[in-house]
Design a protein around this motif. Structure first.
Motif, short mmCIF file in Angstrom:
data_model
loop_
_atom_site.label_atom_id
_atom_site.label_comp_id
_atom_site.label_asym_id
_atom_site.label_seq_id
_atom_site.Cartn_x
_atom_site.Cartn_y
_atom_site.Cartn_z
N TYR A 1 -5.38 -7.58 3.84
CA TYR A 1 -4.08 -6.59 4.03
C TYR A 1 -3.09 -7.21 4.64
N LEU A 2 -3.42 -8.30 5.48
CA LEU A 2 -2.28 -9.05 6.32
C LEU A 2 -1.78 -10.03 5.21
N ARG A 3 -2.55 -10.64 4.25
CA ARG A 3 -2.11 -11.56 3.36
C ARG A 3 -1.01 -10.53 2.24
N GLN A 4 -1.54 -9.48 2.05
CA GLN A 4 -0.77 -8.69 1.27
C GLN A 4 0.68 -8.12 1.76
N LEU A 5 0.61 -8.12 2.96
CA LEU A 5 1.92 -7.68 3.76
C LEU A 5 2.84 -8.95 3.64
N ALA A 6 2.08 -10.33 3.90
CA ALA A 6 2.89 -11.57 3.83
C ALA A 6 3.51 -11.68 2.42
N ASN A 7 2.74 -11.41 1.45
CA ASN A 7 3.24 -11.71 -0.08
C ASN A 7 4.41 -10.52 -0.02
N LEU A 8 4.29 -9.30 0.25
CA LEU A 8 5.20 -8.28 0.26
C LEU A 8 6.78 -8.97 0.75
N GLN A 9 6.72 -9.72 1.83
CA GLN A 9 7.90 -10.46 2.26
C GLN A 9 8.29 -11.44 1.29
N ALA A 10 7.33 -12.07 0.55
CA ALA A 10 7.54 -13.16 -0.54
C ALA A 10 8.41 -12.65 -1.65
N ARG A 11 8.02 -11.20 -2.09
CA ARG A 11 8.53 -10.49 -3.12
C ARG A 11 10.16 -10.34 -2.82
N ARG A 12 10.24 -9.94 -1.66
CA ARG A 12 11.60 -9.57 -1.18
C ARG A 12 12.71 -10.51 -1.24
N LYS A 13 12.12 -11.90 -1.12
CA LYS A 13 13.00 -12.98 -1.31
C LYS A 13 13.22 -13.30 -2.88
N LYS A 14 12.45 -12.90 -3.71
CA LYS A 14 12.53 -12.88 -4.98
C LYS A 14 13.47 -11.81 -5.67
N GLY A 15 14.03 -10.99 -4.75
CA GLY A 15 15.07 -10.24 -5.30
C GLY A 15 14.50 -8.78 -5.34
N ALA A 16 13.57 -8.30 -5.00
CA ALA A 16 12.88 -6.98 -4.88
C ALA A 16 13.81 -5.99 -4.00
N THR A 17 14.19 -4.97 -4.50
CA THR A 17 15.14 -4.01 -3.69
C THR A 17 14.13 -3.31 -2.35
N ASP A 18 14.92 -2.93 -1.35
CA ASP A 18 14.25 -2.55 -0.34
C ASP A 18 13.43 -1.14 -0.50
N GLN A 19 14.02 -0.56 -1.43
CA GLN A 19 13.18 0.70 -2.09
C GLN A 19 12.08 0.28 -2.45
N GLU A 20 12.04 -0.47 -3.42
CA GLU A 20 10.78 -1.14 -4.14
C GLU A 20 9.75 -1.72 -3.09
N GLN A 21 10.31 -2.20 -1.96
CA GLN A 21 9.36 -2.98 -0.85
C GLN A 21 8.79 -1.69 -0.32
N LYS A 22 9.69 -0.69 -0.05
CA LYS A 22 9.17 0.40 0.91
C LYS A 22 8.16 0.95 0.15
N GLN A 23 8.01 1.16 -1.16
CA GLN A 23 7.13 1.82 -2.00
C GLN A 23 5.72 0.95 -1.96
N ARG A 24 5.96 -0.38 -2.32
CA ARG A 24 4.92 -1.20 -2.14
C ARG A 24 4.10 -1.17 -0.68
N LEU A 25 4.89 -1.01 0.36
CA LEU A 25 4.54 -1.13 1.71
C LEU A 25 3.53 0.22 1.97
N ASP A 26 4.09 1.16 1.56
CA ASP A 26 3.30 2.50 1.78
C ASP A 26 2.24 2.61 0.86
N ALA A 27 2.08 2.04 -0.18
CA ALA A 27 0.82 1.95 -1.17
C ALA A 27 -0.13 1.30 -0.38
N ILE A 28 0.41 -0.06 0.14
CA ILE A 28 -0.72 -0.77 0.82
C ILE A 28 -1.29 -0.26 2.16
N TRP A 29 -0.49 0.35 2.92
CA TRP A 29 -0.96 1.32 3.94
C TRP A 29 -1.70 2.26 3.68
N GLN A 30 -1.54 3.05 2.48
CA GLN A 30 -2.54 4.00 2.22
C GLN A 30 -3.80 3.68 1.97
#
Length: 408
Positions: free
Chosen positions: A231-260
């Protein structure tokens, strides 16, 4: 058929002649030994002689066969013992890391070994350690042929060598092949987990988690750490996706899905709570980040988390109360002073903020603290002192880049 008939006729004629000869003159044989004398017909003597010859001949054959059998049995046994001794000696060299000698002896003694599979597998590992991958593969093929039904052992050895040599795609192909043969083998699952981690295929690794939890040979603590790392690696990969142009809303949805998906027991892990808080802060959702980071710091005290707490923009007044309480509970350091300075500044306690920033720089010079302190002095109408601190901050930042992260 004709030959048999002719032989039968000759035997009948010969027998008739012999019978006629025995009737016409039986003759006699006299054997004398001391006072003992034995008299018999010549035909009886001849029959006894033939009988004795046959008995002697078969007795000799039986004795010779027994001797050959003994030599065969004990000779093979001695050869087997010698082969086992050579194998044992080769395995000692294998353990010592004498790869060339061990490989040579293992291959040489394989033919006479009780279990040549072990010889060939160990020899294949020796060849691998020598960097001779083609020879290692050839020895693995010999191991597979030496004892049918041991494909799993051979394939696992091959997979380990591929994993150790960073041939991850080949290793994954090998493991997928043998997973069809042994889908619940703990070693196969552990190797698959290592390959997925190396390939950064965290989604596949997460899917493997239930099997790892129930079947893996890892300890409970090791399985828990692996789950946490996923899960820590998934969170780190989430930051990498943000750098590739993902919107904050998309990132928040992915983050909530991981946390659930994180199990409840892991949601209380300080490292994971801090990582989620950092991700939320990066998305500007500080109201959700603050309680998570506060809980993480109550369980485990880390300076970098303390510093992050001062950067989170939630309820500044409440945060300052929490940080002031921490100041009394923990030894003062640069991170704590910087956090208190930032929180005091947000609560417009300018004098306290100034004192805390000065202490933070004295304890641990940091470029960001210099710049925050400079901004405070500029607000207080001290531009010259502010400019001086900006220069010091930039100089500290340059030195950190040169020293690759060391202190100023």
């Amino acid at each position: 058929m004709k030959k048999k008939l002719i032989l039968l006729l000759l035997a009948m004629v010969g027998g008739a002649l012999l019978l006629q000869l025995m009737r016409s003159d039986s003759g006699y044989v006299l054997l004398s030994w001391g006072q003992v004398a034995i008299e018999m017909s010549i035909w009886t003597a001849l029959a006894l002689w033939l009988l004795g010859f046959v008995l002697f001949y078969w007795g000799w054959r039986l004795l010779s066969g027994s001797r050959r059998l003994g030599r065969m049995v004990f000779g093979n046994r001695n050869a087997s013992v010698r082969a086992q001794q050579k194998t044992f000696s080769a395995l000692v060299k294998y353990i010592e890391g004498s790869w060339p000698q061990a490989r040579k002896q293992l291959v040489k003694s394989a033919a006479g070994s009780a279990n040549p599979l072990v010889n060939y597998l160990a020899a294949a590992r020796c060849a691998y350690e020598q960097g001779d991958f083609s020879a290692a593969l050839d020895l693995l093929h010999k191991a597979e042929k030496s004892k049918p039904g041991n494909e799993l052992a051979v394939a696992l050895t091959q997979a380990r060598m591929q994993l150790d040599s960073d041939r991850y795609e080949q290793c994954l192909a090998t493991l997928n092949r043998i997973k069809r043969l042994a889908p619940e083998h703990p070693v196969v699952l552990d190797l698959l987990a290592d390959v997925y981690w190396a390939l950064d295929d965290i989604d596949a690794l997460e899917e493997l988690l239930p099997s790892l939890q129930s079947l893996s040979g890892r300890s409970t603590q090791a399985r828990k750490q692996l789950e946490l790392d996923i899960y820590l690696r998934q969170l780190a990969n989430l930051q990498a996706r943000r750098k590739k142009g993902a919107t904050d809303q998309e990132q928040k949805q992915r983050l909530d899905a991981i946390w659930q998906r994180v199990p409840k027991k892991l949601q209380r892990e300080p490292e994971l709570m801090a990582a989620v808080a950092m991700a939320l802060h990066g998305l500007g959702v500080d109201n959700e980040a603050e309680p998570l980071l506060q809980n993480a710091l109550q369980s485990e005290w880390r300076p970098e988390w303390v510093e992050l707490y001062g950067l989170i923009g939630a309820d500044a007044e409440q945060q300052l109360k929490v940080a002031t309480r921490w100041e009394k509970q923990h030894d003062a350091d640069g991170a704590m002073m910087a956090t208190l300075g930032r929180l005091c500044g947000r609560n417009e306690l300018w004098g306290k903020a100034r004192d805390y920033f000065a202490q933070a720089i004295e304890m641990k010079p940091d470029a960001q603290v210099y710049l925050d302190y400079a901004q405070l002095l500029d607000q207080l109408g001290e531009p010259e002192k502010s400019a001086q601190l900006c220069r010091q901050g930039l100089n500290c930042l340059a030195q950190k880049k040169v020293a690759a992260g060391s202190e100023c």
